[in-house]
Structures are given as structure tokens and as C-alpha cells.
Design a protein around this motif. Structure first.
Motif, PDB file in Angstrom:
ATOM      1  N   VAL A 117       0.836  -1.088  -0.042  1.00  0.00           N
ATOM      2  CA  VAL A 117      -0.098  -0.071  -0.326  1.00  0.00           C
ATOM      3  C   VAL A 117       0.900   1.221   0.056  1.00  0.00           C
ATOM      4  N   THR A 118       1.641   1.469   0.939  1.00  0.00           N
ATOM      5  CA  THR A 118       2.675   2.505   0.819  1.00  0.00           C
ATOM      6  C   THR A 118       4.126   1.961   1.688  1.00  0.00           C
ATOM      7  N   THR A 119       5.223   2.835   1.423  1.00  0.00           N
ATOM      8  CA  THR A 119       6.261   2.784   2.034  1.00  0.00           C
ATOM      9  C   THR A 119       6.525   4.027   2.742  1.00  0.00           C
ATOM     10  N   GLY A 120       6.981   3.897   4.178  1.00  0.00           N
ATOM     11  CA  GLY A 120       7.076   5.100   5.001  1.00  0.00           C
ATOM     12  C   GLY A 120       8.386   5.424   5.544  1.00  0.00           C
ATOM     13  N   ALA A 121       8.514   6.081   6.324  1.00  0.00           N
ATOM     14  CA  ALA A 121      10.113   6.352   6.778  1.00  0.00           C
ATOM     15  C   ALA A 121      10.693   5.322   7.327  1.00  0.00           C
ATOM     16  N   GLY A 122      12.186   5.209   7.225  1.00  0.00           N
ATOM     17  CA  GLY A 122      12.867   4.238   7.782  1.00  0.00           C
ATOM     18  C   GLY A 122      12.638   2.874   7.073  1.00  0.00           C
ATOM     19  N   GLY A 123      11.916   2.895   5.845  1.00  0.00           N
ATOM     20  CA  GLY A 123      11.702   1.680   5.060  1.00  0.00           C
ATOM     21  C   GLY A 123      10.491   0.724   5.478  1.00  0.00           C
ATOM     22  N   THR A 124       9.579   1.365   6.352  1.00  0.00           N
ATOM     23  CA  THR A 124       8.408   0.645   6.868  1.00  0.00           C
ATOM     24  C   THR A 124       7.405   0.527   5.870  1.00  0.00           C
ATOM     25  N   GLN A 125       6.832  -0.646   5.548  1.00  0.00           N
ATOM     26  CA  GLN A 125       5.910  -0.934   4.526  1.00  0.00           C
ATOM     27  C   GLN A 125       4.790  -1.725   5.146  1.00  0.00           C
ATOM     28  N   LEU A 126       3.536  -0.882   4.372  1.00  0.00           N
ATOM     29  CA  LEU A 126       2.216  -1.237   4.604  1.00  0.00           C
ATOM     30  C   LEU A 126       1.600  -2.334   3.369  1.00  0.00           C
ATOM     31  N   TYR A 127       1.246  -3.237   4.061  1.00  0.00           N
ATOM     32  CA  TYR A 127       0.621  -4.434   2.987  1.00  0.00           C
ATOM     33  C   TYR A 127      -0.835  -4.373   3.456  1.00  0.00           C
ATOM     34  N   GLN A 128      -1.642  -4.824   2.407  1.00  0.00           N
ATOM     35  CA  GLN A 128      -2.890  -5.150   2.619  1.00  0.00           C
ATOM     36  C   GLN A 128      -3.202  -6.712   2.105  1.00  0.00           C
ATOM     37  N   PHE A 129      -3.734  -7.573   3.036  1.00  0.00           N
ATOM     38  CA  PHE A 129      -3.980  -8.877   2.534  1.00  0.00           C
ATOM     39  C   PHE A 129      -5.407  -8.944   2.463  1.00  0.00           C
ATOM     40  N   ASN A 130      -6.001 -10.068   1.563  1.00  0.00           N
ATOM     41  CA  ASN A 130      -7.343 -10.021   1.415  1.00  0.00           C
ATOM     42  C   ASN A 130      -8.079 -11.170   2.336  1.00  0.00           C
ATOM     43  N   HIS A 131      -7.436 -11.701   3.403  1.00  0.00           N
ATOM     44  CA  HIS A 131      -7.963 -12.620   4.390  1.00  0.00           C
ATOM     45  C   HIS A 131      -7.676 -12.244   5.734  1.00  0.00           C
ATOM     46  N   ARG A 132      -8.617 -12.459   6.561  1.00  0.00           N
ATOM     47  CA  ARG A 132      -8.543 -12.167   7.973  1.00  0.00           C
ATOM     48  C   ARG A 132      -7.833 -13.408   8.664  1.00  0.00           C
ATOM     49  N   PRO A 133      -7.380 -13.114   9.836  1.00  0.00           N
ATOM     50  CA  PRO A 133      -6.661 -14.268  10.768  1.00  0.00           C
ATOM     51  C   PRO A 133      -7.963 -15.282  10.715  1.00  0.00           C
ATOM     52  N   GLY A 134      -7.386 -16.525  10.629  1.00  0.00           N
ATOM     53  CA  GLY A 134      -8.621 -17.763  10.754  1.00  0.00           C
ATOM     54  C   GLY A 134      -8.977 -18.067   9.421  1.00  0.00           C
ATOM     55  N   GLY A 135      -8.360 -17.336   8.098  1.00  0.00           N
ATOM     56  CA  GLY A 135      -8.584 -17.691   6.658  1.00  0.00           C
ATOM     57  C   GLY A 135     -10.097 -17.199   6.335  1.00  0.00           C
ATOM     58  N   GLU A 136     -10.561 -16.456   7.000  1.00  0.00           N
ATOM     59  CA  GLU A 136     -12.186 -15.810   6.646  1.00  0.00           C
ATOM     60  C   GLU A 136     -11.744 -14.721   5.441  1.00  0.00           C
ATOM     61  N   ALA A 137     -12.366 -14.607   4.315  1.00  0.00           N
ATOM     62  CA  ALA A 137     -12.246 -13.457   3.423  1.00  0.00           C
ATOM     63  C   ALA A 137     -12.290 -12.123   4.284  1.00  0.00           C
ATOM     64  N   GLY A 138     -11.492 -11.158   3.680  1.00  0.00           N
ATOM     65  CA  GLY A 138     -11.731  -9.829   4.209  1.00  0.00           C
ATOM     66  C   GLY A 138     -10.545  -9.011   4.544  1.00  0.00           C
ATOM     67  N   LYS A 139     -10.538  -7.801   4.643  1.00  0.00           N
ATOM     68  CA  LYS A 139      -9.297  -7.000   4.380  1.00  0.00           C
ATOM     69  C   LYS A 139      -8.417  -7.038   5.737  1.00  0.00           C
ATOM     70  N   THR A 140      -7.125  -7.008   5.783  1.00  0.00           N
ATOM     71  CA  THR A 140      -6.272  -6.983   6.844  1.00  0.00           C
ATOM     72  C   THR A 140      -4.921  -6.172   6.445  1.00  0.00           C
TER      73      THR A 140
END
Length: 237
Positions: free
Chosen positions: A209-232
């Protein structure tokens, strides 16, 4: 009063001259100290380096497949799904062609697939392209997934094996992960401190999604913990 030549100074002027002289001496000493400190070699500061993530040091075996002939060596081998929740497969009918009634499925992360065959068929989008399909069986039924394309005009293959599968058991590739970590991955759990690869094998591949200061990276996954569909969304430091 103080007389200087023909000029007479009052006591107040005399005190002002004395204080001016004192301030001048103090400023001169201060400037001298600063210049002296700057002229001295500064002590070297220890460089604090972020520890190298062990996942980055892992060498993932490559398929080294660039055409239909070289892909035949995979027949009979077991592969492990890398693109979980993304890579699709479908029922492969006896007619060797898709039907509109067929349902499309998605692989689970780390799902094991035994290759029964690698074939070509005419693509549905452009006749000059041929699709390369990997055939496998699941629950007594035959399925196929697309693993490449052949451009008839360019006489060239484009293979996707390295994006879709692991050639070697990931437990052996990432053997520095402990049993507890593997148990959480296989249960599709999420825990602070997980690396990107661990999260991708638990929730499927993510999108940056974005790259922040210090090299931090924000990712979006299309499943929730447990394997259910949803954004994380997860930020990796």
C-alpha cells in the motif's frame, strides 16, 4: 570621576567600561573553547544496524522451466502452493475444454499438489496464444491450473511456476522457523513479530500500500486471521 585626556568619565561610565572588558574576555574564551573543540577529532559513534531478517538469506529453489518440454519433468512431483488464496484452478473435463458451468476454486496456502500432466490448449482470449495447464487430482476429481502461456507469433513461452508454487517443501526451505510458528501459519493465525513471508503463507500474498520513513511498509491482505475473506492491513518494520 576618571579623567581621560580632556574627557571626564563618570563612575557609571567607568563601571560600564569594566563590564564591557569582562564580557569581551568571556566571549573570547568561549569562542576559543568552541574552536578548540571543533578542531579536535570527534569520537566515532557506533553504527547501529538493523538485524538482517533470516528470511532474506533463504535461497528458494527455482523451477528453471522455460518451455513445455522442460515442464514435463514435473510430472509425478509434488509441489506446494505459494500463491494461496490467489492462484485459481478448475475442473478439467474430458472434452479438454472449459464449460460455463464450471466453478473456479482458489488454492489454500501451502496446499500440496501432485502433478499428473502438463499440456497446452488454445487460449480463450486470443487464438494466437496457447495456455499451459498443470493437471492434478483432488478428492478423486481432475483439475487444472494455468501455469504459462505460449505466444504463437513470438514463438515464446511465459511460465509462472515460481510465482505459483514451491518446488521444495517450505518446511525445509524455512527450517529456521520453529514448530510454534508453523502451527500458527497452518492455522492461518496472525501474531506480532511475524515476517512478511510468514504472514503471506498464513493469509495469502499481500499488496504493498505505502512505504514509510525508515523503510516501513504497509501491506494489505485479502483474508483475515483464521482464513476468512476480508481485508487485513499490516505494517512491517
Amino acid at each position: 570621576m576618571l579623567r581621560i585626556g580632556s574627557m571626564v568619565l563618570t563612575e557609571a561610565a567607568k563601571r560600564w567600561l569594566v563590564w564591557s572588558a569582562v564580557v569581551t574576555v568571556i566571549l573570547a574564551l568561549r569562542i576559543g573553547c568552541v574552536l578548540y573543540d571543533r578542531s579536535r577529532p570527534s569520537p566515532s559513534r557506533p553504527v547501529v544496524q538493523r538485524p538482517v531478517e533470516k528470511d532474506y538469506l533463504v535461497i528458494v529453489p527455482k523451477f528453471s522451466i522455460d518451455d513445455l518440454e522442460s515442464a514435463q519433468k514435473l510430472v509425478g512431483q509434488t509441489l506446494w502452493v505459494k500463491a494461496g488464496y490467489q492462484a485459481e484452478y478448475f475442473t478439467y473435463p474430458a472434452s479438454k475444454r472449459l464449460t460455463t458451468e464450471q466453478s473456479i476454486h482458489k488454492f489454500d496456502p501451502l496446499e500440496k499438489v501432485t502433478v499428473h500432466g502438463i499440456i497446452e490448449r488454445t487460449g480463450s482470449s486470443r487464438d494466437r496464444e496457447k495456455e499451459v495447464l498443470l493437471l492434478f487430482q483432488k478428492d478423486g476429481k481432475e483439475f487444472a491450473t494455468q501455469v504459462g502461456l505460449f505466444d504463437s507469433d513470438e514463438k515464446q513461452y511465459q511460465m509462472f511456476f515460481d510465482d505459483l508454487f514451491y518446488l521444495k517443501d517450505p518446511h525445509e526451505i524455512y527450517d529456521h522457523w520453529n514448530r510454534e510458528t508453523w502451527a500458527k501459519i497452518q492455522a492461518h493465525h496472525l501474531e506480532p513479530g511475524m515476517t512478511y513471508t510468514q504472514v503471506a503463507l498464513s493469509l495469502g500474498n499481500g499488496n504493498l500500500v505505502t512505504t514509510g520513513a525508515g523503510g516501513t511498509q504497509l501491506y494489505q491482505f485479502n483474508h483475515r486471521p483464521g482464513g476468512e475473506a476480508g481485508k487485513t492491513r499490516i505494517r512491517f518494520i
